[in-house]
Design a protein around this motif. Structure first.
Motif, short mmCIF file in Angstrom:
data_model
loop_
_atom_site.label_atom_id
_atom_site.label_comp_id
_atom_site.label_asym_id
_atom_site.label_seq_id
_atom_site.Cartn_x
_atom_site.Cartn_y
_atom_site.Cartn_z
N PHE A 116 8.96 16.74 -0.50
CA PHE A 116 9.68 16.01 -1.20
C PHE A 116 9.38 15.28 -2.33
CE2 PHE A 116 9.46 11.14 -1.06
CZ PHE A 116 10.75 10.94 -1.04
N LEU A 117 7.96 15.48 -2.73
CA LEU A 117 7.42 14.59 -3.90
C LEU A 117 7.84 15.35 -5.18
CD1 LEU A 117 3.68 14.18 -2.34
CD2 LEU A 117 5.72 12.37 -2.82
N ARG A 171 4.27 -1.12 -4.76
CA ARG A 171 5.06 -0.05 -4.44
C ARG A 171 6.66 -0.42 -4.78
NH1 ARG A 171 5.56 2.87 1.42
NH2 ARG A 171 7.18 4.31 0.89
N MET A 178 1.16 10.96 3.90
CA MET A 178 1.82 9.83 3.10
C MET A 178 3.20 9.32 3.58
SD MET A 178 2.68 10.62 -0.84
CE MET A 178 0.97 11.64 -1.38
N GLU A 179 3.50 8.06 3.70
CA GLU A 179 4.71 7.61 4.34
C GLU A 179 5.70 8.01 3.30
OE1 GLU A 179 4.09 3.35 4.59
OE2 GLU A 179 6.00 3.16 5.85
N ILE A 180 6.31 8.87 3.55
CA ILE A 180 7.73 9.42 2.89
C ILE A 180 8.63 10.01 4.00
CG2 ILE A 180 6.40 10.31 0.76
CD1 ILE A 180 6.56 13.18 1.73
N PRO A 181 9.99 9.94 3.77
CA PRO A 181 10.83 10.29 4.76
C PRO A 181 10.55 11.28 5.85
CG PRO A 181 11.63 9.52 2.57
CD PRO A 181 10.31 9.78 2.50
N ALA A 238 9.80 7.32 -2.02
CA ALA A 238 8.60 7.99 -2.58
C ALA A 238 7.45 6.83 -2.45
CB ALA A 238 8.62 8.82 -3.67
N VAL A 239 6.19 7.32 -2.35
CA VAL A 239 5.08 6.19 -2.35
C VAL A 239 4.78 6.13 -4.00
CG1 VAL A 239 3.09 5.40 -1.50
CG2 VAL A 239 4.47 6.80 -0.08
N GLN A 240 5.26 5.11 -4.61
CA GLN A 240 4.76 5.11 -6.01
C GLN A 240 5.15 3.81 -6.30
OE1 GLN A 240 7.49 8.36 -7.33
NE2 GLN A 240 9.35 7.01 -7.81
N LEU A 256 0.93 8.51 -5.86
CA LEU A 256 -0.41 8.63 -5.50
C LEU A 256 -0.72 10.03 -5.95
CD1 LEU A 256 0.28 7.63 -1.59
CD2 LEU A 256 -1.07 6.43 -3.47
#
Lengths: 455, 354
Positions: free
Chosen positions: B101-102, A180, B184-187, A186-188, A362
């Motif tokens: 957010f994504l 990560r 998902m672990e986003i803000p 962001a999760v990337q 993801l």
């Protein structure tokens, strides 16, 4: 099978053409019928027959004619080609690889990791390294069910499906923990090095100003030319013009060097002046050349080499293969590994060339691996036939958005049309009946795509 | 045989051409070209019973009042975002709303490309960040000098409303264990969760909190499984924070007749299957935010930058208790009221640190 055209001798050109037409007529009719039925469904569900032309015009315009429409169709086609080559290669060896989606994920994971691992390597080394790593990753993932089948007889369908889930969860875990990018919310994964990117078409002229990149392309072209020249002097009528093998070698070498030098000195200049891709927002990348190259390589491997012959023999009749002294276990593992490698490449290409962060987020794929099964079936597992069938699916996938936007017809109708195409291809009897063709005696003798349960 | 086949194909092609020719000639341009607004959803889709759906409702409401055309495109995967925004742009849409957010990077890239289109993005604000595609660290302000002069970010102070949800959970739990099934672990998700946990502790100092981030917004099966494992660990109040994934968590608690708290919208209305278990929902009024944005575009008062919906300005808040109204103790309701007032006045902090 549809590769009849390849098998014909060149002096029988007319009948080869006719036979190609024959081979094509079934898939083309299947597509046509699917669209006709699709039109009926659109008309019924929307309650208005005038929706049909609006929808289909939107579909065609979106897939080909709107700004960047054709590019986007090709962008979708490229991973389809590689993923469905993976499925097709499995079919040829009598294996049903449903694990392409998982191998795709492993490929993209490997590509993201290796792409971000180095930052100073030139593209000349880094890009091939990433692609090879991704292919190896996919190959390992594919080989595991292959080994299980070869050693224990465990069916590959079950094991590849299970390997898919392991791949999804492994990707989720690694992307959200080990790989990560901590700096991003962001999760990337971490962004790959620009040298590992698959060049966007619009950036090719700029990239080629770097001499190292120019050498890279010159080398690639030289390799392609070498194989082309060898084919020319060994397999075509050109061969008659040379007396000795030494002459043929000299010709091949000379041509290769000439192309390499010309490419190195003139290509950068040429791309500066004439280059059709100038739109910086166009997402098309050089995978455009990689996909057909992969298709030709797979066709060559399967049809022109001993390895391919063994793979096909194992697929067509394992008992005969065994009797002929072919090691079945080895070939099963090999087929699964090669299949996985192709799927891994498909995943890598999406990370290196399409992903906006040039990284792996993801939920990266929405079923390329599963659509590719349909594409491989449509192409009857023929490596070259996969190119047009992938393009059909890519164009449909891309055009669907504009169709939905213009006509309000849900883009799920496209999945329906794809399913119908497949149904008609899988059951040619329906098409023959509908078009009142007589069943030919030899038409029934199609080789089964895969073998059933057990061995 | 092949002759007949090709005849059929040729005939069909001719037919197709005829149909195409009969098509209504390129939709006659309506008088004074109606404005068009397009919405790009995240992979959750427009029927996610949660924030994508809410954004679409806001869009439709505004479009109806303003006499605009509104359409949406659902994204299938992250690599679709750019393409989908582009789809609206090349169809000459005037306003594009992106949800989630994504979609931050894709929206920024496309906003720079199409200066004439007004963009709004839900849940993502832009700050200068090193190596960011959206907004590099060479600028002071992404909107003013970072080139995003046509972008409005619609933000929500999720930690505040999450805190209130936590107060309810902390007050309602009998096992002193509250939990959340998160996406998902986003803000935005993290803000909800942190607020929730601190709210629960504020209401009940004995409370234990559990949370699992599931890296998906579209996996109700995994959400349900996680919910069940939390029940096994003694949790009796769940907060589902993750689109359809969170919905799975709510369902697990409904099936065991435990307590659930919804997210984003009043899920009593959008997800009636769990309404018996639903004590309240931590609402962020995405619909209102989108609606207000579109109205501002219409009257020309829209500004680039980010708007944050807070308890103070009413852009977020707890949903009504509905069927649970009688079952929620007055003490809990009072605590929620006090916490609301204190959060608004600044006497109380949610404990969320970005």
């Amino acid at each position: 099978m549809s590769n009849v055209a390849l098998k014909n001798s060149p002096n029988d050109a007319r009948s080869a053409f006719a036979k190609t037409l024959d081979a094509l007529s079934n898939p083309l009719l299947a597509i046509l019928l699917a669209f006709v039925l699709g039109a009926v469904i659109i008309a019924i569900t929307s309650g208005n027959i005038s929706t049909v032309p609006v929808a289909y015009i939107g579909l065609i315009e979106g897939a080909f004619f709107k700004t960047r429409g054709l590019s986007e169709s090709l962008v979708a086609t490229i991973p389809y080609v590689l993923a469905s080559l993976a499925v097709a290669l499995g079919f040829k060896a009598g294996l049903f690889n449903i694990g392409v989606e998982g191998q795709f994920y492993i490929g993209s994971l490997t590509a993201a990791a290796v792409g971000a691992a180095f930052h100073d390597l030139p593209a000349l080394i880094h890009l091939p390294l990433v692609l090879i790593a991704a292919a190896l990753g996919g190959a390992v993932w594919g080989a595991i069910p292959g080994i299980l089948k070869a050693k224990t007889g465990a069916h590959e369908v079950i094991n590849t499906i299970m390997m898919n889930y392991i791949a999804y969860r492994l990707t989720e875990f690694l992307v959200s923990n080990v790989l990560r990018d901590k700096a991003s919310s962001a999760v990337q994964t971490i962004r790959i090095s620009p040298n590992a990117e698959l060049w966007n078409m619009a950036t090719v002229p700029a990239r080629l100003t770097d001499p190292l990149n120019a050498i890279f392309i010159a080398l690639l072209l030289a390799i392609t030319t070498f194989f082309f020249a060898r084919w020319l002097v060994l397999r075509t009528r050109v061969a008659a013009r040379f007396q000795t093998a030494a002459q043929k070698r000299a010709f091949t070498t000379a041509l290769t060097f000439m192309v390499a030098l010309a490419a190195f000195f003139f290509l950068p200049l040429l791309t500066q002046t004439v280059w059709p891709w100038t739109d910086p927002y166009d997402r098309l990348h050089i995978g455009l050349f990689l996909a057909p190259a992969a298709a030709v390589s797979v066709a060559w491997l399967l049809n022109k080499t001993t390895i391919g012959f063994e793979l096909r023999t194992v697929g067509a009749n394992p008992s005969a293969a065994q009797y002929a002294g072919i090691n079945i276990g080895k070939n099963i593992v090999l087929a699964m590994a090669l299949s996985g490698a192709l799927a891994g490449l498909a995943g890598a290409i999406e990370v290196l060339g399409v992903s906006i962060c040039r990284c792996l987020p993801l939920f990266f794929s929405a079923g390329y691996g599963f659509d590719s099964i349909a594409i491989a079936l449509l192409a009857r597992a023929d490596a070259i036939g996969i190119l047009p069938s992938s393009f059909l699916f890519g164009a449909l996938r891309n055009g669907a958005d504009l169709m939905e936007l213009r006509s309000g017809v849900s883009k799920h109708v496209i999945s329906l049309i794809q399913a119908l195409v497949l149904l008609f291809v899988a059951a040619p009897a329906i098409v023959r009946y509908l078009t009142r063709q007589k069943t030919k005696a030899d038409a029934v003798a199609d080789v089964p795509l895969t073998r059933g349960w057990g061995r | 045989m092949s002759k007949r086949v090709w005849f059929v194909i040729a005939l069909a092609l001719v037919l197709a051409l005829v149909i195409a020719a009969c098509a209504p000639a390129a939709a006659p341009a309506p008088a004074a070209a109606k404005k068009k607004v397009g919405l790009v959803t995240d992979v959750g889709g427009v029927n996610d019973k949660s924030f994508n759906q809410s954004a679409w409702e806001g869009t439709q409401k505004a479009a109806k009042e303003l006499g605009w055309d509104a359409k949406f495109i659902e994204s299938k995967q992250p690599t679709d975002y750019e393409k989908n925004i582009d789809q609206f742009a090349t169809e000459k849409y005037d306003v594009v709303v992106t949800v989630g957010f994504l979609m931050g990077d894709a929206t920024a890239v496309k906003a720079r490309q199409y200066k004439d289109i007004k963009f709004a993005i839900v849940d993502n604000a832009y700050f200068p960040t090193k190596d960011s595609v959206a907004c590099g660290d060479k600028v002071k302000d992404c909107y003013a000098d970072g080139g995003l002069t046509n972008v409005t970010s619609l933000m929500f102070q999720e930690d505040e409303v999450g805190f209130l949800a936590g107060v309810v959970a902390g007050g309602m739990t009998k096992t002193n264990t509250v939990c959340s099934v998160s996406g998902m672990e986003i803000p935005p998700v993290v803000r909800f969760v942190v607020g929730y946990q601190n709210g629960a502790k504020y209401a009940n100092d004995k409370v234990k909190t559990l949370n699992t981030y599931i890296p998906s917004f579209i996996d109700p099966a995994k959400g349900k499984e996680t919910g069940q494992s939390m029940i096994a660990q003694g949790c009796d109040v769940v907060f589902g924070v993750g689109g359809n994934t969170g919905n799975g968590g709510l369902l697990a608690f409904k099936e065991k007749n435990l307590i659930a708290i919804g997210v984003d919208v009043d899920q009593y209305n959008t997800y009636p299957e769990v309404k018996d278990a639903l004590v309240t929902s931590a609402q962020k009024n995405v619909d209102t935010a989108v609606y207000n944005f579109l109205k501002a575009v219409a009257d020309g008062s829209v500004k680039a930058g980010y708007n944050t919906a807070t308890l103070k300005n009413g852009g977020i808040g707890l949903a009504p208790y509905h069927d649970w109204d009688a079952k929620v103790p007055a003490a809990v309701k009072d605590k929620v009221k006090t916490a609301t007032a204190d959060l608004i006045s600044g006497k109380l902090a949610t404990g969320y640190k970005p």
